[in-house]
Design an enzyme around this catalytic site. Sequence first.
Site, PDB file in Angstrom:
ATOM      1  N   ASP A 287      72.912  -9.450  11.168  1.00  0.00           N
ATOM      2  CA  ASP A 287      71.829  -8.789  10.487  1.00  0.00           C
ATOM      3  C   ASP A 287      72.282  -7.916  10.600  1.00  0.00           C
ATOM      4  O   ASP A 287      72.434  -6.856   9.471  1.00  0.00           O
ATOM      5  CB  ASP A 287      70.554 -10.292  11.455  1.00  0.00           C
ATOM      6  CG  ASP A 287      69.502 -10.249  10.369  1.00  0.00           C
ATOM      7  OD1 ASP A 287      69.311  -9.383   9.173  1.00  0.00           O
ATOM      8  OD2 ASP A 287      68.954 -10.517  11.029  1.00  0.00           O
TER       9      ASP A 287
ATOM     10  N   LYS B 276      74.535 -10.847   6.342  1.00  0.00           N
ATOM     11  CA  LYS B 276      72.611 -10.792   5.348  1.00  0.00           C
ATOM     12  C   LYS B 276      73.309 -10.134   4.039  1.00  0.00           C
ATOM     13  O   LYS B 276      73.926  -8.980   5.161  1.00  0.00           O
ATOM     14  CB  LYS B 276      72.245 -11.297   5.629  1.00  0.00           C
ATOM     15  CG  LYS B 276      71.490 -11.913   7.255  1.00  0.00           C
ATOM     16  CD  LYS B 276      70.370 -12.093   7.214  1.00  0.00           C
ATOM     17  CE  LYS B 276      70.025 -13.687   8.960  1.00  0.00           C
ATOM     18  NZ  LYS B 276      68.582 -12.769   8.983  1.00  0.00           N
TER      19      LYS B 276
ATOM     20  N   ASP C 270      68.862 -20.574  15.865  1.00  0.00           N
ATOM     21  CA  ASP C 270      67.728 -22.111  16.191  1.00  0.00           C
ATOM     22  C   ASP C 270      66.920 -20.404  15.784  1.00  0.00           C
ATOM     23  O   ASP C 270      66.599 -19.921  15.172  1.00  0.00           O
ATOM     24  CB  ASP C 270      67.401 -21.304  17.547  1.00  0.00           C
ATOM     25  CG  ASP C 270      67.414 -20.365  17.768  1.00  0.00           C
ATOM     26  OD1 ASP C 270      68.584 -19.406  17.534  1.00  0.00           O
ATOM     27  OD2 ASP C 270      66.389 -20.197  19.083  1.00  0.00           O
TER      28      ASP C 270
ATOM     29  N   ARG D 204      69.533 -26.369  15.671  1.00  0.00           N
ATOM     30  CA  ARG D 204      71.292 -25.611  15.564  1.00  0.00           C
ATOM     31  C   ARG D 204      71.912 -26.573  15.758  1.00  0.00           C
ATOM     32  O   ARG D 204      73.079 -26.993  15.069  1.00  0.00           O
ATOM     33  CB  ARG D 204      71.248 -25.117  17.163  1.00  0.00           C
ATOM     34  CG  ARG D 204      70.389 -23.842  18.093  1.00  0.00           C
ATOM     35  CD  ARG D 204      71.071 -23.377  18.822  1.00  0.00           C
ATOM     36  NE  ARG D 204      70.111 -22.529  20.205  1.00  0.00           N
ATOM     37  CZ  ARG D 204      70.053 -21.075  20.037  1.00  0.00           C
ATOM     38  NH1 ARG D 204      70.892 -20.882  19.648  1.00  0.00           N
ATOM     39  NH2 ARG D 204      69.137 -20.893  21.068  1.00  0.00           N
TER      40      ARG D 204
ATOM     41  N   PHE E  88      65.525 -15.774   6.630  1.00  0.00           N
ATOM     42  CA  PHE E  88      66.043 -16.274   7.733  1.00  0.00           C
ATOM     43  C   PHE E  88      66.482 -18.091   7.852  1.00  0.00           C
ATOM     44  O   PHE E  88      66.383 -18.655   7.145  1.00  0.00           O
ATOM     45  CB  PHE E  88      64.462 -16.472   8.518  1.00  0.00           C
ATOM     46  CG  PHE E  88      64.218 -17.018   9.906  1.00  0.00           C
ATOM     47  CD1 PHE E  88      65.382 -15.440  11.587  1.00  0.00           C
ATOM     48  CD2 PHE E  88      64.241 -18.261  10.535  1.00  0.00           C
ATOM     49  CE1 PHE E  88      65.085 -16.227  12.312  1.00  0.00           C
ATOM     50  CE2 PHE E  88      64.307 -18.295  12.286  1.00  0.00           C
ATOM     51  CZ  PHE E  88      65.165 -17.432  12.553  1.00  0.00           C
ATOM     52  N   VAL E  89      67.558 -18.173   8.413  1.00  0.00           N
ATOM     53  CA  VAL E  89      68.541 -19.507   7.791  1.00  0.00           C
ATOM     54  C   VAL E  89      68.694 -20.164   9.821  1.00  0.00           C
ATOM     55  O   VAL E  89      68.235 -19.673  10.555  1.00  0.00           O
ATOM     56  CB  VAL E  89      69.732 -19.187   7.735  1.00  0.00           C
ATOM     57  CG1 VAL E  89      69.834 -18.939   6.071  1.00  0.00           C
ATOM     58  CG2 VAL E  89      70.604 -17.888   8.235  1.00  0.00           C
TER      59      VAL E  89
HETATM   60  P1  5GP Z   1      70.908  -8.653  14.442  1.00  0.00           P
HETATM   61  O1  5GP Z   1      71.510  -8.104  15.218  1.00  0.00           O
HETATM   62  O2  5GP Z   1      72.864  -8.260  13.774  1.00  0.00           O
HETATM   63  O3  5GP Z   1      70.099  -8.400  13.829  1.00  0.00           O
HETATM   64  O4  5GP Z   1      71.180  -9.845  14.414  1.00  0.00           O
HETATM   65  C1  5GP Z   1      72.055 -11.143  15.559  1.00  0.00           C
HETATM   66  C2  5GP Z   1      71.540 -11.686  15.938  1.00  0.00           C
HETATM   67  O5  5GP Z   1      69.807 -12.448  15.956  1.00  0.00           O
HETATM   68  C3  5GP Z   1      72.432 -13.444  15.650  1.00  0.00           C
HETATM   69  O6  5GP Z   1      72.818 -13.219  16.924  1.00  0.00           O
HETATM   70  C4  5GP Z   1      71.180 -14.580  16.025  1.00  0.00           C
HETATM   71  O7  5GP Z   1      70.909 -14.662  17.475  1.00  0.00           O
HETATM   72  C5  5GP Z   1      69.761 -13.659  15.373  1.00  0.00           C
HETATM   73  N1  5GP Z   1      70.216 -13.804  14.117  1.00  0.00           N
HETATM   74  C6  5GP Z   1      69.670 -12.720  13.206  1.00  0.00           C
HETATM   75  N2  5GP Z   1      69.853 -12.958  12.086  1.00  0.00           N
HETATM   76  C7  5GP Z   1      69.499 -14.927  12.297  1.00  0.00           C
HETATM   77  C8  5GP Z   1      68.691 -16.175  11.161  1.00  0.00           C
HETATM   78  O8  5GP Z   1      68.597 -15.476  10.257  1.00  0.00           O
HETATM   79  N3  5GP Z   1      68.391 -16.626  11.756  1.00  0.00           N
HETATM   80  C9  5GP Z   1      67.954 -16.999  13.497  1.00  0.00           C
HETATM   81  N4  5GP Z   1      67.824 -18.033  13.874  1.00  0.00           N
HETATM   82  N5  5GP Z   1      68.711 -16.319  13.993  1.00  0.00           N
HETATM   83  C10 5GP Z   1      69.199 -14.529  13.247  1.00  0.00           C
HETATM   84 MG    MG Z   2      67.925 -17.287  18.055  1.00  0.00          MG
END
Ligand code: 5GP
Ligand code: MG
Length: 191
Positions: A110, A138, A166, A172, A159-160
């Site tokens: 993300d 993303k 989750d 999950r 948001f997925v």
């Molecule tokens: P980042 O640090 O790249 O922003 O986010 C990574 C972590 O955020 C992932 O391991 C996940 O736990 C959570 N996350 C990011 N985007 C999503 C999403 O669309 N849905 C869910 N359920 N978790 C997300």
């Molecule tokens: Mg989560």
Amino acid sequence: MAASGYAPRRTDLPVVISEARVRHLVRRLAAAICADHSEGDTLVIVAVLKAAVVFLADLIRHLTMPLEIELVNARSYSGTRRREAVEILDDVLELELTGRHVLLLDCVLDSGHTLAAVLGAIVAQAPASVKTCVLLRKRRPRTVDIEPEYVGTDIPDVFVVGYGLDCDNRWRHLPFVAELPEAAASGGGEE
Ligand code: 5GP
Ligand code: MG
């Protein structure tokens, strides 16, 4: 979900990646990982809890080299500045990765903060090689400089949930990836 008063059923959720497509992407990633890694070297897979567990379980059954698995916790700080910094819990630093071939695994990229932080802790241990793999990436600008070697597919910046992902520890177990509408997601925090 209770906070928003909107509790969708799994059949209400718009599917982003179907179960069949997930299966295809996982097999394709496994083939690429096998092609890049020697059958003679042990690969240490470092998977980020909790979201990566479903992906990990499916992926490893298509890998043919000797494997070790490590599970690490990494979560964004909570509070008003959520997801601007990542707290790496000590288990990443306790791994013995010096001279090892490492594959860092997460379900979704993300902002990139989580993977960048865990990757930094891995690189600090001087592994023989380290590559990163995500099932989903993303489509959004990233302020941190991280480009996984293996990406299943790009998805919209929504948001997925499902396939390990989750909202408040729910969803999950869905075998597909679905968008969770804003109304349902706003009540729940992310890890
Ligand atoms: P980042 O640090 O790249 O922003 O986010 C990574 C972590 O955020 C992932 O391991 C996940 O736990 C959570 N996350 C990011 N985007 C999503 C999403 O669309 N849905 C869910 N359920 N978790 C997300
Ligand atoms: Mg989560």
